[in-house]
Scaffold this active site. Sequence first.
Site, PDB file in Angstrom:
ATOM      1  N   ASN A  10       0.848  -0.938   0.016  1.00  9.81           N
ATOM      2  CA  ASN A  10       0.045   0.106  -0.017  1.00  9.81           C
ATOM      3  C   ASN A  10       0.978   1.385  -0.063  1.00  9.81           C
ATOM      4  O   ASN A  10       1.514   1.525   1.219  1.00  9.81           O
ATOM      5  CB  ASN A  10      -0.726   0.074   1.229  1.00  9.81           C
ATOM      6  N   LYS A  12       0.123   4.115  -0.048  1.00  8.97           N
ATOM      7  CA  LYS A  12      -0.439   5.318   0.640  1.00  8.97           C
ATOM      8  C   LYS A  12      -0.311   6.520  -0.498  1.00  8.97           C
ATOM      9  O   LYS A  12      -0.415   6.420  -1.654  1.00  8.97           O
ATOM     10  CB  LYS A  12       0.161   5.745   1.908  1.00  8.97           C
ATOM     11  N   HIS A  93      -9.254   1.152   5.329  1.00  8.50           N
ATOM     12  CA  HIS A  93      -7.789   1.318   6.128  1.00  8.50           C
ATOM     13  C   HIS A  93      -7.946   2.375   7.181  1.00  8.50           C
ATOM     14  O   HIS A  93      -8.739   3.243   7.154  1.00  8.50           O
ATOM     15  CB  HIS A  93      -6.821   1.843   5.063  1.00  8.50           C
ATOM     16  N   GLU A  95      -6.209   4.572   8.062  1.00 18.21           N
ATOM     17  CA  GLU A  95      -5.975   6.007   8.123  1.00 18.21           C
ATOM     18  C   GLU A  95      -7.279   6.534   7.444  1.00 18.21           C
ATOM     19  O   GLU A  95      -7.743   7.902   7.514  1.00 18.21           O
ATOM     20  CB  GLU A  95      -4.819   6.276   6.964  1.00 18.21           C
ATOM     21  N   GLU A 163      -4.930  -5.017  10.677  1.00 17.03           N
ATOM     22  CA  GLU A 163      -3.871  -4.102  10.867  1.00 17.03           C
ATOM     23  C   GLU A 163      -3.933  -3.444  12.195  1.00 17.03           C
ATOM     24  O   GLU A 163      -4.830  -2.382  12.275  1.00 17.03           O
ATOM     25  CB  GLU A 163      -3.913  -2.996   9.679  1.00 17.03           C
ATOM     26  N   GLY A 169       3.084   2.095  10.775  1.00 18.58           N
ATOM     27  CA  GLY A 169       4.081   3.038  10.754  1.00 18.58           C
ATOM     28  C   GLY A 169       4.882   3.567  11.736  1.00 18.58           C
ATOM     29  O   GLY A 169       5.556   4.531  11.854  1.00 18.58           O
ATOM     30  N   SER A 207       4.164  -2.372  10.259  1.00 18.83           N
ATOM     31  CA  SER A 207       5.550  -2.334  10.381  1.00 18.83           C
ATOM     32  C   SER A 207       6.224  -3.783   9.685  1.00 18.83           C
ATOM     33  O   SER A 207       7.447  -4.350  10.305  1.00 18.83           O
ATOM     34  CB  SER A 207       6.057  -1.980  11.811  1.00 18.83           C
TER      35      SER A 207
HETATM   36  P1  13P Z   1       3.531   0.075   7.609  1.00 13.59           P
HETATM   37  O1  13P Z   1       4.022  -1.114   6.941  1.00 13.59           O
HETATM   38  O2  13P Z   1       4.297   1.351   6.919  1.00 13.59           O
HETATM   39  O3  13P Z   1       3.369  -0.005   9.047  1.00 13.59           O
HETATM   40  O4  13P Z   1       1.973   0.461   7.232  1.00 13.59           O
HETATM   41  C1  13P Z   1       0.973  -0.747   7.027  1.00 13.59           C
HETATM   42  C2  13P Z   1      -0.105  -0.154   6.410  1.00 13.59           C
HETATM   43  O5  13P Z   1      -0.996   0.801   6.788  1.00 13.59           O
HETATM   44  C3  13P Z   1      -0.314  -0.749   5.181  1.00 13.59           C
HETATM   45  O6  13P Z   1      -1.742  -0.818   4.985  1.00 13.59           O
END
Ligand code: 13P
Length: 252
Positions: A10, A12, A93, A95, A163, A169, A207
């Site tokens: 992803n 983003k 997601h 976010e 997740e 992140g 992560s």
């Molecule tokens: P990270 O791998 O940067 O922690 O992000 C995970 C994520 O949100 C994938 O959709």
Amino acid sequence: MGKKPIVAGNWKMNKHPEEGSSFVDEMQDLLLDIKHVSVIFAPPFTGLFEMNVDPPFYVAAQNCHWENSGAFTGEISVSMIKDCGAKYVIIGHSERRHIFQESDDWINKKLRSVQSSGLSPIFCVGETIEQRESEQTDKVLRSQLEKGLSGINSIEDCVIAYEPVWAIGTGLTANNKQIELAHQTIRDILSSNYKDVEDIHILYGGSVNSSNAEDLIQVTGVDGFLIGGASLDLKSFSSIARTVEMVQEKKI
Ligand code: 13P
């Protein structure tokens, strides 16, 4: 033979269309011989059209609107996404839920719209740190799954991504036991409403990187990864895909 694991990136709000398409070309060259893993790239909308992929490589959008067309400034419909050649759409997601206040009701509408178009949703669920610390994880997962999937008769075409919000992140991954339990909980919740839940992919996200992938992919119930940061870098993303391929090859 078990399920073919999925390694999904992803991106983003990263990578311009040209960067994205050359990244995808290079990844496919690096992983020409890959057989036991599906790799998914989820670029921003602007990059969707530029991705030239052949199975086992696929493209996903990161979001969609549930209506097919109309006065929805700034939105993109699933049929538009489909026209670009994508096969998956990430829905719910963390976010989107937390920064853009997406509700379970919206997520449900989006999931229905993705399904009715023939694309496959990658439906994300996960608890915040406060919810985990107050032992609400199971309750939160149940609520997100039941509300998100409300009125949906079949989840055959769905990929679920677990997740934990606190692991996204942050460099913190959930530990193996936490992941195993959460994936089992998700499967149990789904099993009460759907059949053949064993065949559904449940991905872990939060992560994941090239150092922890080998360990995490062997956690019971983990059918692949949804990766943010480490999917932006050719070396780390291809190395994760290779690791998953290697672990899977040993199982067969
Ligand atoms: P990270 O791998 O940067 O922690 O992000 C995970 C994520 O949100 C994938 O959709």
